[in-house]
Every structure is written in C-alpha cells, then in structure tokens.
Design a protein around this motif. Structure first.
Motif, PDB file in Angstrom:
ATOM      1  N   THR A  77       0.832  -1.200   0.000  1.00  0.00           N
ATOM      2  CA  THR A  77       0.000   0.000   0.000  1.00  0.00           C
ATOM      3  C   THR A  77       0.871   1.255   0.000  1.00  0.00           C
ATOM      4  O   THR A  77       0.612   2.208  -0.750  1.00  0.00           O
ATOM      5  N   THR A 127      -5.566   3.100 -13.286  1.00  0.00           N
ATOM      6  CA  THR A 127      -6.286   2.964 -12.016  1.00  0.00           C
ATOM      7  C   THR A 127      -6.918   1.590 -11.842  1.00  0.00           C
ATOM      8  O   THR A 127      -6.738   0.965 -10.788  1.00  0.00           O
ATOM      9  N   LEU A 131      -5.934  -0.688  -8.745  1.00  0.00           N
ATOM     10  CA  LEU A 131      -6.907  -0.813  -7.653  1.00  0.00           C
ATOM     11  C   LEU A 131      -7.578  -2.175  -7.550  1.00  0.00           C
ATOM     12  O   LEU A 131      -7.895  -2.612  -6.438  1.00  0.00           O
ATOM     13  N   THR A 132      -7.804  -2.852  -8.650  1.00  0.00           N
ATOM     14  CA  THR A 132      -8.508  -4.136  -8.591  1.00  0.00           C
ATOM     15  C   THR A 132      -7.756  -5.156  -7.733  1.00  0.00           C
ATOM     16  O   THR A 132      -8.336  -5.715  -6.793  1.00  0.00           O
ATOM     17  N   TRP A 134      -5.452  -4.503  -5.541  1.00  0.00           N
ATOM     18  CA  TRP A 134      -5.281  -3.952  -4.201  1.00  0.00           C
ATOM     19  C   TRP A 134      -6.548  -4.168  -3.366  1.00  0.00           C
ATOM     20  O   TRP A 134      -6.469  -4.566  -2.199  1.00  0.00           O
ATOM     21  N   ILE A 135      -7.723  -3.915  -3.953  1.00  0.00           N
ATOM     22  CA  ILE A 135      -8.981  -4.114  -3.220  1.00  0.00           C
ATOM     23  C   ILE A 135      -9.201  -5.595  -2.925  1.00  0.00           C
ATOM     24  O   ILE A 135      -9.631  -5.955  -1.821  1.00  0.00           O
ATOM     25  N   CYS A 139      -9.521  -7.074   0.830  1.00  0.00           N
ATOM     26  CA  CYS A 139     -10.645  -7.911   1.294  1.00  0.00           C
ATOM     27  C   CYS A 139     -10.128  -9.227   1.873  1.00  0.00           C
ATOM     28  O   CYS A 139     -10.567  -9.653   2.949  1.00  0.00           O
ATOM     29  N   ILE A 160     -14.683  -1.884   3.529  1.00  0.00           N
ATOM     30  CA  ILE A 160     -13.725  -1.680   2.433  1.00  0.00           C
ATOM     31  C   ILE A 160     -14.445  -1.164   1.197  1.00  0.00           C
ATOM     32  O   ILE A 160     -13.990  -0.219   0.547  1.00  0.00           O
ATOM     33  N   PHE A 161     -15.598  -1.770   0.878  1.00  0.00           N
ATOM     34  CA  PHE A 161     -16.349  -1.333  -0.302  1.00  0.00           C
ATOM     35  C   PHE A 161     -16.925   0.069  -0.119  1.00  0.00           C
ATOM     36  O   PHE A 161     -16.905   0.882  -1.054  1.00  0.00           O
ATOM     37  N   GLY A 164     -13.968   2.430  -0.249  1.00  0.00           N
ATOM     38  CA  GLY A 164     -13.502   2.485  -1.639  1.00  0.00           C
ATOM     39  C   GLY A 164     -14.446   3.279  -2.518  1.00  0.00           C
ATOM     40  O   GLY A 164     -14.005   4.050  -3.374  1.00  0.00           O
ATOM     41  N   GLY A 167     -13.994   6.986  -1.649  1.00  0.00           N
ATOM     42  CA  GLY A 167     -12.721   7.442  -2.202  1.00  0.00           C
ATOM     43  C   GLY A 167     -12.763   7.566  -3.718  1.00  0.00           C
ATOM     44  O   GLY A 167     -12.238   8.521  -4.284  1.00  0.00           O
ATOM     45  N   PHE A 168     -13.429   6.603  -4.359  1.00  0.00           N
ATOM     46  CA  PHE A 168     -13.542   6.639  -5.818  1.00  0.00           C
ATOM     47  C   PHE A 168     -14.369   7.840  -6.270  1.00  0.00           C
ATOM     48  O   PHE A 168     -14.016   8.527  -7.227  1.00  0.00           O
TER      49      PHE A 168
END
Length: 193
Positions: A77, A127, A131-132, A134-135, A139, A160-161, A164, A167-168
């Motif tokens: 991260t 992105t 990000l995919t 990383w998320i 999880c 987290i969702f 996310g 943030g998105f």
C-alpha cells in the motif's frame, strides 16, 4: 473636399484600429487571468493526492501496533501510494512550469491537451490495473484472514467497499474538475481566435 473626407476617414480608421488593439489586449489579459485561475482547479487534484499520500503514509505505521493488515499488504500500500504520488508529479509538472501570463497560446494548448490525455489514461487504464488487485488483497487480508469465527467474511468487506466507493467518488470529482478546467482553457483560447 474629397481629400478632406479621405483624411477624415483615415483618422477614423486609425482611431478604430487603436480601439480594436486595446480591446484585443484587454481580451488577452482577461483570458490569461482566467487560465491562471483555472490552474487552481488543476492543482487541487495534485494537492489532494499529496495530502492523501502524506496522511496514509503517516497512518500506515499504526498498523505495526494494531496488526489490522499484514506487513506485506502495508508495504504494498505504501509503495502504491508513492507510485501514485510520483505519477501525479510527472503529469502535473508541465502544467506547473507554465506561465499563463507570458507563454504563447500554442504552448498552453499543447500542454493542456497532453495533461488531459495523460490524466484520462491514468483514470481509465492505470487505475483499474492498480486498484482491482489492491482491493481484492485488502478484502482477503482484512476479511478472510481476520474474520472472527462465525462471521461472514463478506460482511467484513462492507467497510472496504464503502470506503472504496467514497474514495472513488471523491477521486472522480477531482479528476473531472482538473480535466474540465484544462478543457475550458483550451476552449477559451479557441474562442479567442
């Protein structure tokens, strides 16, 4: 008599030409001041990115004490944040070097078009690639590895969702704010011509 009319006409033409030149100078100065103001919208994305990176890099060491995330995830991260900050710096560097009050319009238009293209490429291509995984890792690391017995790991993913998604949404807002400011500068210059 004709000579007098001709001289009068020439004087009126000279006055009109002078007024047009003054008007052009005023329009040029107004356009340059507007471009300078829109640069603040472009820089707001950079400032937000740097602020987030500093905040997150400050918060990440707290993981050493809480052990909420694994050490490899924490390091990944931190590296991801540093990569994003470096990319932001290089995308913004040509815009930062512009002097809107002195640089010619062709240079400004070229820099704005390049900035827009790079920023859009970052959003649409880089992105998702960053990000995919990383998320998914977040999880797995937070929900599946740390879920108390009897708790569905998917429920642990909800924060987290939600985080996310927020943030998105904030990132999209600032992205489009910067890209629209760059496009407005280009449009203003085209309308000036």
């Amino acid at each position: 008599m004709e000579e007098k009319n001709f001289e009068e006409l020439r004087n009126q033409f000279a006055i009109l030409k002078e007024q047009l030149n003054k008007q052009e100078i005023v329009n040029d100065r107004l356009l340059r001041e507007t471009m300078k103001a829109k640069k603040k919208d472009i820089n707001s994305t950079k400032n937000l990115e740097y602020g987030c990176v500093l905040f997150c890099l400050f918060i990440l060491p707290l993981n050493w004490y809480t052990r909420t995330w694994s050490l490899p995830f924490t390091i990944a991260t931190a590296l991801l944040l540093i990569v994003c900050a470096v990319a932001t710096h290089f995308i913004h560097k040509p815009v930062d070097s512009l002097n809107f009050l002195k640089d010619d319009f062709a240079t400004v238009a070229r820099v704005m078009a390049k900035f827009k293209k790079q920023y859009d490429c970052w959003l649409y291509y880089v992105t998702p690639v960053l990000l995919t995984p990383w998320i998914a890792w977040a999880c797995y690391d937070f929900a599946w590895r740390r879920a108390p017995e009897g708790v569905n790991p998917w429920l642990m993913c909800i924060p987290i969702f939600v985080g996310g998604g927020i943030g998105f949404a904030i990132g999209l807002y600032y992205h489009f704010k910067a890209v629209n400011a760059a496009q407005d500068i280009i449009d203003d210059m085209e309308n000036m011509e």
